[in-house]
Design an enzyme around this catalytic site. Sequence first.
Site, short mmCIF file in Angstrom:
data_model
loop_
_atom_site.label_atom_id
_atom_site.label_comp_id
_atom_site.label_asym_id
_atom_site.label_seq_id
_atom_site.Cartn_x
_atom_site.Cartn_y
_atom_site.Cartn_z
N LEU A 463 37.62 37.49 45.79
CA LEU A 463 37.82 36.10 45.37
C LEU A 463 38.62 36.12 44.08
O LEU A 463 38.27 36.82 43.13
CB LEU A 463 36.45 35.43 45.14
CG LEU A 463 36.46 34.08 44.43
CD1 LEU A 463 37.18 33.02 45.28
CD2 LEU A 463 35.03 33.61 44.16
N GLU A 464 39.73 35.35 44.08
CA GLU A 464 40.50 35.20 42.84
C GLU A 464 40.03 33.91 42.16
O GLU A 464 40.00 32.86 42.80
CB GLU A 464 42.00 35.07 43.14
CG GLU A 464 42.68 36.36 43.54
CD GLU A 464 44.19 36.18 43.77
OE1 GLU A 464 44.95 37.05 43.40
OE2 GLU A 464 44.60 35.14 44.36
N ILE A 465 39.71 34.00 40.88
CA ILE A 465 39.35 32.81 40.11
C ILE A 465 40.51 32.52 39.17
O ILE A 465 40.97 33.42 38.44
CB ILE A 465 38.07 33.07 39.28
CG1 ILE A 465 36.88 33.37 40.19
CG2 ILE A 465 37.79 31.91 38.32
CD1 ILE A 465 36.14 32.20 40.71
#
Length: 711
Positions: A463-465
């Site tokens: 997951l990229e935040i």
Amino acid sequence: MTAPALTWEIRDGIAVVTLDRPGAPVNTISSAVKQEFIGCFQTLEQDARVRAVAFFSGKPDTFIAGADIEEFVRIGSTAEAERLSAGGQEMLDRVARFPKPVVVGIHGACLGGGFEFALACHYRVATDHPKTQIGLPEIQLGILPGAGGCQRLPRLVGVRAALDMILAGKTERAAKAFRLGMVDELVHPALLRSVTLAAAKRMMDGWRPHRPGPRGLAGLLLDRTPPGRALVFRTARRQVLRRTGGHYPAPLLAIEAVRHGLSAGLSEGLKREARLFGQLAVTDVSRKLVQIFFATTALKKDPGVAGAPAPADVKRLAIVGAGFMGAGIGGTAVAQAGVDVRMKDADLARVAAGLKAARDILDDRLKRRRITRYEHQRVVALLSGADSYAGFGRADLVIEAVFEDLAVKQKVLREVEARTPAHAIFASNTSTIPITRIAEAATRPDRVIGMHFFSPVAKVPLLEIIPGARTAPEVVATAVAFGRRMGKTVIVVQDAPGFWINRILGPYVTEVGHLLLDGARIDEVDRLMVDWGFPVGPFTVADQVGLDVAEKVAGVLQAAFGERMAPAASLAALVSAGRLGRKAGRGFYRYEGGRTKGVDESVYALLGRQPNGGLRPGEVVQRLVLPMLNEAARAVGEGIVRTPRDGDIGALFGFGFPPFRGGPLRHADDLGAARLVDDLQRLSDQLGPRFAPCDALRDMARRDARFYPAG
Ligand code: 3HC
């Protein structure tokens, strides 16, 4: 003097031993602990009051996490590693031959050397708690179980079940471990102590467990007869080679350790096991896999933002857009984080389809026995949906997964803000639109952030935040913590086109199109990249992602970065011919009923280029890999990821960059900046400026610098 890790007391003839390494988060077996074990068992052997031993961990949630990995990464030679393994075996051999019964009570992670210790004990009781995970994960560190695991596990559960565990580096929940015969009894955690002590008492009085071993005709033929085993080993080798492409030596050597032990006997088997452990422990592959272990462990604790405030608790999640991504996010959130999920879409039919897709994720977990029927019912009940914003008034976090268009996303943002409490976070799952732009429409821009999941959400672990320019640190910390609760490996990346993953994939996907126009064969390129270590080749990836989506991302990247990211004409030609990839039944390959039916040969005619066999394999690989490394170096130079560690973990978990190469930045270090610059320059001279080495890389080459410290 440090406090001892092992302590014991003697009660009614039973020595109750507790392992609790002082100051350590988990119990591991270091050389010092090994010495304590030897001393402890020597003492207990001589103490006439002791008639049996019951062994427990003093840590709340781990039994023993295995050998101390920090210690074995410092090993410098094969001989030293072999000695370490042989030393561990010797210690466990004393336990196995201990003249008084040794019973072990297992709660929490019982892994690697920890499980090997349990295997050497005479009786194993485990709690049926989800924290109790049992197995031999050594293969995932590029080594093999080197403290007798390759010998004792097959003798206990049969060769097929043992290879299944060892070769995949699997850990099992206690219930499965019990079914396989890896533990003898399963109990509620509250009963662990009393049941373990009762077993010690029974054994002290002469009782011995009866373990029938693998049952049935297959068990008899395959596990117990030499020809049956030979077949099992042959099949295992074939499967390993197919799965690993021969890049990982550990599983093959583990098969050899098991095979030799079963044919030549336990003590010969142990010798071979130690020798092979020694060989593996100093390989570059093992070093890389251990680095990945420490990087992911460190990332688990990283709050994602400097001086981070505590994350807020997310109890209710709302999702706008119940399509494939929205449903994947919803299903994964209920399954992993156990939150209430409310899904909204424009009409009820779409909501129903989204809820069904989310539920499919839960059904799949039930089918694979990852959750019980009871847990399944409980989490299914957490899913709900509507064609309105009803229920959003209680949401702590809203994730939008609507059409990839700025105006649409801003409209959704405004609607959501009007219906959610002031503390609610609005997260966009955009893959191409800057978060700061989306947040321009917000009345609470500090609560807007990007959460970029990858498809299929339930399967891709990354997951990229993406914080926007005005996102509050607490919002970042909350999104990171929630992503982790969803079981994701989370990296925080800068709000720039393509973020990290699509940015470095950009030139890779672009080059695929150029290769096609230069006469490459689709399946040949895919095969070369699989041989290089990717799970699937680039044409297959493009078909999975969807060629229309790939084209859109490429357009955004081209607008931002110019010619080097310009999609080749081939992609546009395929999209306008309706070949959108797997979802359309045709892309570079043909698909029927969800199955690949081979390359669609008509693609070549459509593009007016037939494969000409003119490209050398090495050239194809270089043309695909080097621009990715170049872009990664450039993006690191721009601060797109916070550290090279985040960049590498992102590539490994986001699109399966070959783990044995450590990640694009570690691989760049292995090649060396100077060589990379030379190779890229040569390609640039031959094929065009899209290959030109970036300034960051040139600068590194000049300074002889690396992304990671050497050594
Ligand atoms: N050696 C050294 N350190 C270890 C360790 C090990 N085997 N296992 C865990 N740790 C450390 C972690 O690095 C971390 O350290 P930090 O707090 O300083 O960063 C700390 O223990 C806590 O670990 P996690 O954050 O990962 O805690 P979790 O609760 O999330 O997970 C775990 C616990 C499931 C035990 C997980 O840490 C794990 O999977 N550990 C590795 C298990 C493993 O691979 N064992 C095999 C070792 S090799 C072996 O045994 C060889 C033998 O065959 C001879």
